[in-house]
Design an enzyme around this catalytic site. Structure first.
Site, PDB file in Angstrom:
ATOM      1  N   GLN A  55      55.184  58.049  84.525  1.00  0.00           N
ATOM      2  CA  GLN A  55      55.056  56.666  84.979  1.00  0.00           C
ATOM      3  C   GLN A  55      56.355  55.871  84.827  1.00  0.00           C
ATOM      4  O   GLN A  55      56.478  54.779  85.374  1.00  0.00           O
ATOM      5  CB  GLN A  55      53.926  55.978  84.213  1.00  0.00           C
ATOM      6  N   HIS A 150      49.891  63.962  79.690  1.00  0.00           N
ATOM      7  CA  HIS A 150      49.453  62.652  80.203  1.00  0.00           C
ATOM      8  C   HIS A 150      49.354  62.778  81.722  1.00  0.00           C
ATOM      9  O   HIS A 150      50.203  62.298  82.476  1.00  0.00           O
ATOM     10  CB  HIS A 150      50.434  61.549  79.779  1.00  0.00           C
ATOM     11  N   ASN A 194      46.054  62.918  76.644  1.00  0.00           N
ATOM     12  CA  ASN A 194      45.672  61.555  76.938  1.00  0.00           C
ATOM     13  C   ASN A 194      44.471  61.605  77.874  1.00  0.00           C
ATOM     14  O   ASN A 194      44.528  62.218  78.944  1.00  0.00           O
ATOM     15  CB  ASN A 194      46.807  60.813  77.649  1.00  0.00           C
ATOM     16  N   GLU A 195      43.374  61.026  77.472  1.00  0.00           N
ATOM     17  CA  GLU A 195      42.199  60.846  78.326  1.00  0.00           C
ATOM     18  C   GLU A 195      41.787  62.107  79.095  1.00  0.00           C
ATOM     19  O   GLU A 195      41.821  62.134  80.334  1.00  0.00           O
ATOM     20  CB  GLU A 195      42.445  59.697  79.302  1.00  0.00           C
TER      21      GLU A 195
HETATM   22  C1  BGC Z   1      46.189  55.513  81.246  1.00  0.00           C
HETATM   23  C2  BGC Z   1      47.547  55.020  81.717  1.00  0.00           C
HETATM   24  C3  BGC Z   1      47.354  53.921  82.750  1.00  0.00           C
HETATM   25  C4  BGC Z   1      46.558  52.800  82.116  1.00  0.00           C
HETATM   26  C5  BGC Z   1      46.377  51.570  82.985  1.00  0.00           C
HETATM   27  C6  BGC Z   1      45.228  54.377  80.962  1.00  0.00           C
HETATM   28  O1  BGC Z   1      43.924  54.772  81.034  1.00  0.00           O
HETATM   29  O2  BGC Z   1      46.349  56.331  80.127  1.00  0.00           O
HETATM   30  O3  BGC Z   1      48.292  56.090  82.208  1.00  0.00           O
HETATM   31  O4  BGC Z   1      48.565  53.455  83.239  1.00  0.00           O
HETATM   32  O5  BGC Z   1      45.279  53.309  81.827  1.00  0.00           O
HETATM   33  O6  BGC Z   1      45.622  51.828  84.102  1.00  0.00           O
END
Ligand code: BGC
Length: 489
Positions: A55, A150, A194-195
């Site tokens: 990002q 990520h 991440n998520e």
């Molecule tokens: C993610 C990020 C994203 C952010 C805002 C999060 O859930 O980890 O990568 O930019 O949300 O949308």
């Protein structure tokens, strides 16, 4: 010699009633009040900001997203992250700004595609680059937190069926080991994924992220493989870096997960039959999206049947044993942004609908999300129920898209208050990492959303600290939970 008389308690009270009253009153006044809590000695705390490689860095050309972004219509405005914020070349400047904001922690991610552009061939120059990056943080007194995954993958990974490949967890663990070995002298806080649920939902259920698959059965398989991948990466990091900083721990330490968590409420009145159905849909959604993964990496068992999942593929095991995943979590991160109203929806494989139009959802709205700080307190309490041991909690992301910086200050303040309430209630919360340090490329929406504490002018790539960030800096200075890298225990 004066005669000592035995006095009854009523006689004592009679004699000393004034003193007793005075003592009782002083004890009452000395009881902790809100004010007293605020005056307590500072609690070491991890105040930080987060962002990810793709990002921000630019030039991530071996990534699945590089190609994805070039397909017209995939990203709003057909934006792409080929330059992004040029963080790859400007990390020193970004970290100096982070330091100027009093942050003692910065959560970054490393780009798997950069490091392993061809399977099994690791690019030493890129590993060297990330070593410089984490050293640049340390040089500024900032604790680096490194996320291994990520959302981005090397393109070759999808040619091998991505996370649907039964060997995917092994492939990822090799990468994890390589990174841990390269950065272990500087890094003591890691995040494997991440998520993971967003990767599953967007990449394999809705097909909005690469590899663009939309198949429930595959998504279930991917879920299991991601639990395995987390576990193997956890063990790889552990065997490589064996708590280098054993004698000198940070406030948090070891390997965690950053889990995407929402606060859910029924769309329809809870007292009605429909409202009741919405509540049941929430149970399923919460279990799949939040608790099943969290429990699996502690118990080594992935439970699909509690509560029953409507569309589970026929004949699929309801109870999947993943023994290597037992006790593979040192701390847990909550990524919290918003609250969703949920309606039961039988046509959806998860049995729930959450994209309810803004007009139908009352409350305080930011640009695109409902602002609901109370949800963070509820989630901390709920997360604790699903922890099998005394591991700490971190707010690993919390942020607002707010280009004009109108609501960011109150957003942060109210969420931090909710978190402080949890700390007062005795929950072991050790960090708050705002998303994001700078504006950056937003996966499906391109560059229009503005989450940063620091604004980016994309024409010149100039950085400018936002007013809300200056407020946050002051707040950290005066808060009872302090920027302090000292050992908490
Ligand atoms: C993610 C990020 C994203 C952010 C805002 C999060 O859930 O980890 O990568 O930019 O949300 O949308």
């Amino acid at each position: 010699m004066q005669e000592i008389k035995a006095l009854s308690s009523s006689q004592i009270l009679g004699k000393y009633w004034k003193k007793a009253l005075f003592l009782a009153l002083s004890a009452f006044l000395a009881m902790p009040t809100r004010q007293a809590w605020a005056d307590r000695p500072p609690l070491p705390f991890s105040w930080g900001a987060a962002f990810s490689a793709h990002q921000t860095e630019g030039g991530d050309r071996h990534s699945d997203w590089w190609d994805w972004e070039l397909i017209p219509g995939k990203i709003a405005g057909n934006h792409n992250a080929q330059i992004a914020t040029d963080h790859y070349n400007r990390y020193e400047e970004d970290f100096s700004l982070a330091r100027s904001l009093n942050l003692n922690t910065v959560r970054i991610s490393v780009s798997w595609p950069r490091i392993e552009p061809e399977e099994g061939k690791f690019d030493e120059a890129e590993l060297e680059h990330y070593l410089k990056v984490v050293k640049a943080l340390r040089a500024r007194g900032i604790e680096p937190v490194v996320t291994l995954h990520h959302f981005t993958h090397p393109t070759w990974f999808h040619q091998k069926k991505g996370w649907a490949n039964k060997d995917s967890s092994e492939i990822f663990a090799k990468f994890a080991r390589k990174v841990a070995s390269a950065l272990k002298t500087e890094v003591r806080v890691w995040i494997t994924f991440n998520e993971p649920l967003i990767q599953i939902i967007e990449g394999y259920l809705k097909g909005n992220y690469p590899p663009g698959i939309s198949n429930f059965q595959t998504a279930v398989m991917v879920y299991e493989n991601l639990v395995r991948a987390h576990a193997k990466a956890f063990l790889a990091i552990k065997s490589e870096s064996q708590r280098i900083y054993k004698q000198n721990k940070f406030i948090i330490d070891g390997t965690g997960l950053a889990l995407h968590m929402h606060s859910y409420s029924p769309f329809r009145d809870e007292k009605t039959e429909e409202g009741n159905q919405d509540k049941q849909a929430i149970e399923v959604l919460e279990h799949i999206s939040q608790w099943a993964f969290l429990e699996a990496v502690q118990t080594g068992v992935l439970q699909w049947n509690i509560p029953p999942i409507p569309a589970l593929p026929k004949g699929h095991k309801l109870y999947v044993e993943i023994p290597e995943a037992r006790n593979t979590l040192d701390w847990v991160g909550i990524n919290y942004y918003t609250r969703y109203l949920i309606a039961r929806d039988k046509t959806n494989s998860l049995g729930a609908r959450w994209e309810i139009p803004k007009a139908e959802v009352p409350g305080k709205w930011g640009n695109t999300t409902l602002i609901h700080p109370g949800g963070l307190l509820q989630l901390i309490r709920a997360t604790k129920i699903h922890l099998k041991s005394e591991i700490p909690i971190v707010i690993s992301e919390n942020g607002l898209d707010d280009a004009k910086d109108l609501y960011r200050k109150s957003f942060i303040e109210e969420h931090v208050q909710a978190m402080q309430q949890a700390i007062k209630e005795g929950y072991d919360v050790r960090g708050y990492w705002y998303w994001s340090l700078t504006d950056n490329f937003e996966w499906l929406s391109g560059f229009d959303p503005r989450f940063g504490l620091i604004e980016i002018d994309y024409a010149t790539l100039e950085r400018k600290v936002r007013t809300s960030a200056l407020w946050f800096k002051q707040f950290i200075e005066t808060s009872f939970i302090k920027t302090n890298a000292a050992n908490r225990n």
